[in-house]
Write an enzyme that holds these catalytic residues in place. Structure first.
Site, PDB file in Angstrom:
ATOM      1  N   HIS A   1       1.046  -1.029   0.090  1.00 45.79           N
ATOM      2  CA  HIS A   1      -0.193  -0.270  -0.001  1.00 45.79           C
ATOM      3  C   HIS A   1       0.849   1.122   0.122  1.00 45.79           C
ATOM      4  O   HIS A   1       2.001   1.192   0.074  1.00 45.79           O
ATOM      5  CB  HIS A   1      -1.044  -0.080   1.295  1.00 45.79           C
TER       6      HIS A   1
ATOM      7  N   HIS B   1       1.234   3.802   2.091  1.00 46.25           N
ATOM      8  CA  HIS B   1       1.843   4.693   3.235  1.00 46.25           C
ATOM      9  C   HIS B   1       3.362   5.008   3.217  1.00 46.25           C
ATOM     10  O   HIS B   1       3.878   4.002   2.815  1.00 46.25           O
ATOM     11  CB  HIS B   1       1.368   4.134   4.504  1.00 46.25           C
TER      12      HIS B   1
ATOM     13  N   ASP C   1       5.558   4.806   5.135  1.00 44.78           N
ATOM     14  CA  ASP C   1       6.693   3.971   5.706  1.00 44.78           C
ATOM     15  C   ASP C   1       6.873   2.420   4.743  1.00 44.78           C
ATOM     16  O   ASP C   1       7.686   1.769   5.267  1.00 44.78           O
ATOM     17  CB  ASP C   1       6.290   3.476   7.021  1.00 44.78           C
ATOM     18  N   HIS C   2       6.313   2.589   3.877  1.00 42.71           N
ATOM     19  CA  HIS C   2       6.283   1.303   2.853  1.00 42.71           C
ATOM     20  C   HIS C   2       6.830   1.727   1.474  1.00 42.71           C
ATOM     21  O   HIS C   2       7.096   0.615   0.641  1.00 42.71           O
ATOM     22  CB  HIS C   2       4.915   0.598   2.645  1.00 42.71           C
TER      23      HIS C   2
ATOM     24  N   HIS D   1      -7.219  -1.982   5.061  1.00 45.20           N
ATOM     25  CA  HIS D   1      -6.519  -1.090   5.858  1.00 45.20           C
ATOM     26  C   HIS D   1      -7.016   0.577   5.574  1.00 45.20           C
ATOM     27  O   HIS D   1      -7.981   0.498   4.929  1.00 45.20           O
ATOM     28  CB  HIS D   1      -5.043  -1.280   5.477  1.00 45.20           C
TER      29      HIS D   1
ATOM     30  N   ASP E   1       0.303  -3.918   6.137  1.00 46.70           N
ATOM     31  CA  ASP E   1      -0.529  -3.394   7.154  1.00 46.70           C
ATOM     32  C   ASP E   1      -2.259  -3.727   6.992  1.00 46.70           C
ATOM     33  O   ASP E   1      -2.719  -3.826   5.860  1.00 46.70           O
ATOM     34  CB  ASP E   1      -0.608  -1.887   7.186  1.00 46.70           C
TER      35      ASP E   1
END
Ligand SMILES: [Zn+2]
Ligand SMILES: [Zn+2]
Length: 307
Positions: free
Chosen positions: A61, A63, A65-66, A141, A212
């Site tokens: 996904h 976000h 942090d990914h 998510h 997530d």
């Protein structure tokens, strides 16, 4: 058999010991990088994986942090490392953000240093490696188009040499035909059918990776009978309400999914720095004993007879 190497196991922000989300699944000559949090390229170097074969990147996904590590990775490919081509797979929303990052910030009108493809995927098989496939499945998510990934070997019926011996099938092309499911015309005139020398169907190894995620009901079928389930455990049950609010799981919820789906091994990742690793592990193991909490650079082999 698959191998998974964890490069980053922290949730949301890095900690002193944990980098942001990234892992590599190895299968034969293939390397699949799943997610690419900030700092991933340094973890790749430290793990000794090398850049050359990292031409398939799967994104769970969008976000930050990914995905933020993709900027640095592309920048390195511009100057220091070479790669034949790069394919980045993900849902629509994630790819839009990645496109902004790569074309808007890193490249800014320059051409990518290699053919670069952003491949929008949704449910179903999107990669066929011959004796294994990778499919995507939807995950709940925050935001649209979040995906999980299933790595699955093709099942097969094993060749039983003792049956071949008993039937007097000579070594050579006849056995090869039978292994491939073809009848064998023996030199003595007999025709042997594959059913006579093949054992019952055995499903191939299944590795399920979920990034997530906020609820597990919809994952039950895809996780059924998996050899290894890799999944987030961002919270502990004492903060289940916060987990629900941010669409994440507690360690106990992850373990409950593992037990309901009958998986063989559970690997928890996306660990928050608000907790001690041993508390995350203890909460999950109370429900599902064959649980581990991944650390950066941990490597696991995933195969059918893991237990
Ligand atoms: Zn995350
Ligand atoms: Zn997220």
């Amino acid at each position: 058999m698959f191998e998974i190497i964890f490069l980053g196991t922290s949730a949301s922000a890095p900690s002193a010991r944990r980098g942001l989300s990234a892992q590599v699944v190895k299968r034969d000559e293939y390397r699949f990088l799943i997610d690419c949090g900030e700092g991933t390229q340094r973890q790749i170097l430290q793990a000794g994986i090398g850049f050359r074969r990292l031409n398939h990147i799967l994104i769970t996904h969008g976000h930050l942090d990914h995905i933020l590590g993709l900027g640095g990775l592309l920048s390195t490919f511009l100057r220091w490392e070479s790669i034949d081509q790069l394919e980045i797979f993900g849902g629509k929303g994630a790819l839009e953000r990645i496109s902004d990052l790569l074309y808007g910030v890193v490249l800014r009108g320059a051409n990518p240093p290699m053919p670069l493809h952003l491949r929008e995927i949704s449910s179903g098989v999107f990669f066929d490696g011959g004796d294994f496939t990778i499919s995507a499945f939807p995950v709940m998510h925050r935001g649209q188009d979040c995906l999980g990934y299933l790595f699955e070997e093709r099942g097969r019926r094993p060749f039983l040499p003792e049956k071949a011996e008993a039937l007097g099938i000579p070594q050579g092309p006849w056995r090869k035909n039978l292994v491939e499911g073809q009848p064998a015309n023996l030199p003595d005139g007999r025709v042997i059918q594959p059913e006579e020398v093949l054992g019952p169907f055995r499903p191939g190894t299944r590795l399920v990776h979920v990034g997530d995620v906020g609820q597990t009901d919809s994952l039950l079928e895809i996780c059924r009978d998996a050899d290894t389930l890799v999944i987030e455990a961002t919270y502990l049950q004492s903060e289940a309400e916060m987990a629900r609010q941010f669409a994440h799981l507690t360690a106990r919820q992850a373990a409950e999914l593992a037990i309901r789906a009958g998986v063989r091994q559970l690997i928890l990742t996306h660990i928050s720095r608000r907790y001690r690793e041993k508390d995350v592990l203890a909460e999950a193991q109370a429900v599902f004993p064959n649980t581990v909490v991944a650390r950066d650079f941990d490597t696991y082999t995933v195969k059918r007879d893991i237990l």
